[in-house]
Design an enzyme around this catalytic site. Structure first.
Site, mmCIF file in Angstrom:
data_model
loop_
_atom_site.group_PDB
_atom_site.id
_atom_site.type_symbol
_atom_site.label_atom_id
_atom_site.label_comp_id
_atom_site.label_asym_id
_atom_site.label_seq_id
_atom_site.Cartn_x
_atom_site.Cartn_y
_atom_site.Cartn_z
ATOM 1 N N ARG A 49 -2.282 -5.958 -8.324
ATOM 2 C CA ARG A 49 -1.218 -6.949 -8.104
ATOM 3 C C ARG A 49 -1.185 -7.988 -9.214
ATOM 4 O O ARG A 49 -0.142 -8.410 -9.657
ATOM 5 C CB ARG A 49 -1.426 -7.656 -6.762
ATOM 6 C CG ARG A 49 -1.036 -6.798 -5.583
ATOM 7 C CD ARG A 49 -1.632 -7.316 -4.313
ATOM 8 N NE ARG A 49 -3.070 -7.133 -4.312
ATOM 9 C CZ ARG A 49 -3.836 -7.187 -3.246
ATOM 10 N NH1 ARG A 49 -3.307 -7.464 -2.080
ATOM 11 N NH2 ARG A 49 -5.129 -6.991 -3.330
ATOM 12 N N SER A 107 -3.169 -7.636 2.878
ATOM 13 C CA SER A 107 -3.487 -7.526 4.303
ATOM 14 C C SER A 107 -3.933 -8.883 4.833
ATOM 15 O O SER A 107 -3.580 -9.267 5.957
ATOM 16 C CB SER A 107 -4.591 -6.500 4.525
ATOM 17 O OG SER A 107 -4.181 -5.246 4.086
ATOM 18 N N HIS A 152 0.841 -1.204 0.000
ATOM 19 C CA HIS A 152 0.000 0.000 0.000
ATOM 20 C C HIS A 152 0.877 1.256 0.000
ATOM 21 O O HIS A 152 0.641 2.184 -0.757
ATOM 22 C CB HIS A 152 -0.890 0.050 1.253
ATOM 23 C CG HIS A 152 -1.933 -1.017 1.349
ATOM 24 N ND1 HIS A 152 -2.112 -1.783 2.474
ATOM 25 C CD2 HIS A 152 -2.867 -1.448 0.467
ATOM 26 C CE1 HIS A 152 -3.112 -2.627 2.281
ATOM 27 N NE2 HIS A 152 -3.582 -2.457 1.068
ATOM 28 N N LYS A 165 -18.180 -6.108 8.722
ATOM 29 C CA LYS A 165 -17.056 -7.037 8.656
ATOM 30 C C LYS A 165 -16.197 -6.910 9.910
ATOM 31 O O LYS A 165 -15.870 -5.783 10.317
ATOM 32 C CB LYS A 165 -16.209 -6.687 7.414
ATOM 33 C CG LYS A 165 -15.603 -7.917 6.754
ATOM 34 C CD LYS A 165 -15.041 -7.562 5.405
ATOM 35 C CE LYS A 165 -13.571 -7.900 5.344
ATOM 36 N NZ LYS A 165 -12.932 -7.420 4.128
HETATM 37 P P1 ADP Z 1 -6.136 -5.811 0.599
HETATM 38 O O1 ADP Z 1 -6.588 -6.324 -0.755
HETATM 39 O O2 ADP Z 1 -4.695 -6.028 0.863
HETATM 40 O O3 ADP Z 1 -7.044 -6.140 1.745
HETATM 41 P P2 ADP Z 1 -7.228 -3.140 0.544
HETATM 42 O O4 ADP Z 1 -8.663 -3.458 0.413
HETATM 43 O O5 ADP Z 1 -6.840 -2.383 1.762
HETATM 44 O O6 ADP Z 1 -6.196 -4.310 0.452
HETATM 45 O O7 ADP Z 1 -6.742 -2.423 -0.786
HETATM 46 C C1 ADP Z 1 -6.549 -1.084 -1.054
HETATM 47 C C2 ADP Z 1 -5.900 -0.939 -2.418
HETATM 48 O O8 ADP Z 1 -4.520 -1.328 -2.338
HETATM 49 C C3 ADP Z 1 -6.478 -1.836 -3.518
HETATM 50 O O9 ADP Z 1 -6.443 -1.126 -4.726
HETATM 51 C C4 ADP Z 1 -5.539 -3.009 -3.564
HETATM 52 O O10 ADP Z 1 -5.545 -3.632 -4.826
HETATM 53 C C5 ADP Z 1 -4.233 -2.290 -3.321
HETATM 54 N N1 ADP Z 1 -3.188 -3.178 -2.817
HETATM 55 C C6 ADP Z 1 -3.256 -4.014 -1.779
HETATM 56 N N2 ADP Z 1 -2.084 -4.648 -1.601
HETATM 57 C C7 ADP Z 1 -1.247 -4.202 -2.581
HETATM 58 C C8 ADP Z 1 0.093 -4.482 -2.961
HETATM 59 N N3 ADP Z 1 0.823 -5.384 -2.305
HETATM 60 N N4 ADP Z 1 0.628 -3.823 -4.022
HETATM 61 C C9 ADP Z 1 -0.133 -2.924 -4.695
HETATM 62 N N5 ADP Z 1 -1.402 -2.614 -4.401
HETATM 63 C C10 ADP Z 1 -1.962 -3.238 -3.362
#
Ligand code: ADP
Length: 162
Positions: free
Chosen positions: A90, A128, A17, A41
């Site tokens: 990703r 996450s 992130h 959730k």
């Molecule tokens: P997660 O899918 O890890 O639970 P979130 O819902 O918090 O993550 O995602 C927020 C944004 O960050 C989304 O666009 C998700 O695709 C992106 N994201 C999550 N992990 C990564 C990563 N390792 N590299 C790039 N983008 C990421």
């Protein structure tokens, strides 16, 4: 001034992130990182803890604001006058998921553009949920999350086992 918004659960925020935030903050004038407060959730970190960890780990990026929202993303984006939503990609699973999300947002907020940044290779397997899974089995999360997140996870476990 271009205001971009990066929404997510960030439970917890990972270095994947952070990499997306750093790159977005270079492209846009201002970046709002918005934690979606999904009351339906169960979360690992509370909304307050997630906000605090995001603030601590992005303090060095000057044009970032950390915020939380509930309800519809389209309403929140309009409220913040953000013209762009940034998401990280990703792999093809993210791509498929993001396609329907984007089309729904486009329907509700036609003037908002969605912009995607490809994950750096070294973070493309970091999520996450994988971090939570590792933590659950006492796996090593060093280098995958900011130091403050590592510390907060250790403290949570120490309290749990007291
Ligand atoms: P997660 O899918 O890890 O639970 P979130 O819902 O918090 O993550 O995602 C927020 C944004 O960050 C989304 O666009 C998700 O695709 C992106 N994201 C999550 N992990 C990564 C990563 N390792 N590299 C790039 N983008 C990421």
């Amino acid at each position: 001034m271009t205001i971009a918004l990066c929404p997510g659960s960030f439970d917890p925020v990972t270095n994947g992130h952070i990499n997306i935030f750093e790159r977005s903050a270079k492209i846009f004038d201002h970046l709002i990182v918005a934690v979606f407060n999904n009351i339906r959730k169960e979360s690992f970190f509370s909304i307050e803890e997630r906000l605090e960890l995001l603030r601590e780990s992005t303090g060095y990026i000057k044009n970032i604001t950390i915020d939380a929202f509930d309800g519809l993303l389209a309403d929140y984006v309009k409220d913040k006058k953000a013209g762009i939503v940034v998401r990280g990609l990703r792999d093809q699973n993210d791509f498929f998921y993001e396609t329907s999300q984007m089309l729904m947002l486009r329907r509700m907020a036609p003037n908002v553009e969605s912009v995607y940044l490809m994950s750096e290779h070294r973070y493309s397997y970091v999520s996450s949920s994988a971090i939570r899974e590792l933590v659950n089995f006492q796996g090593n999360i060093e280098g995958l999350v900011p130091i403050c997140v590592e510390k907060a996870i250790k403290e949570k476990y120490a309290r749990k086992n007291d």
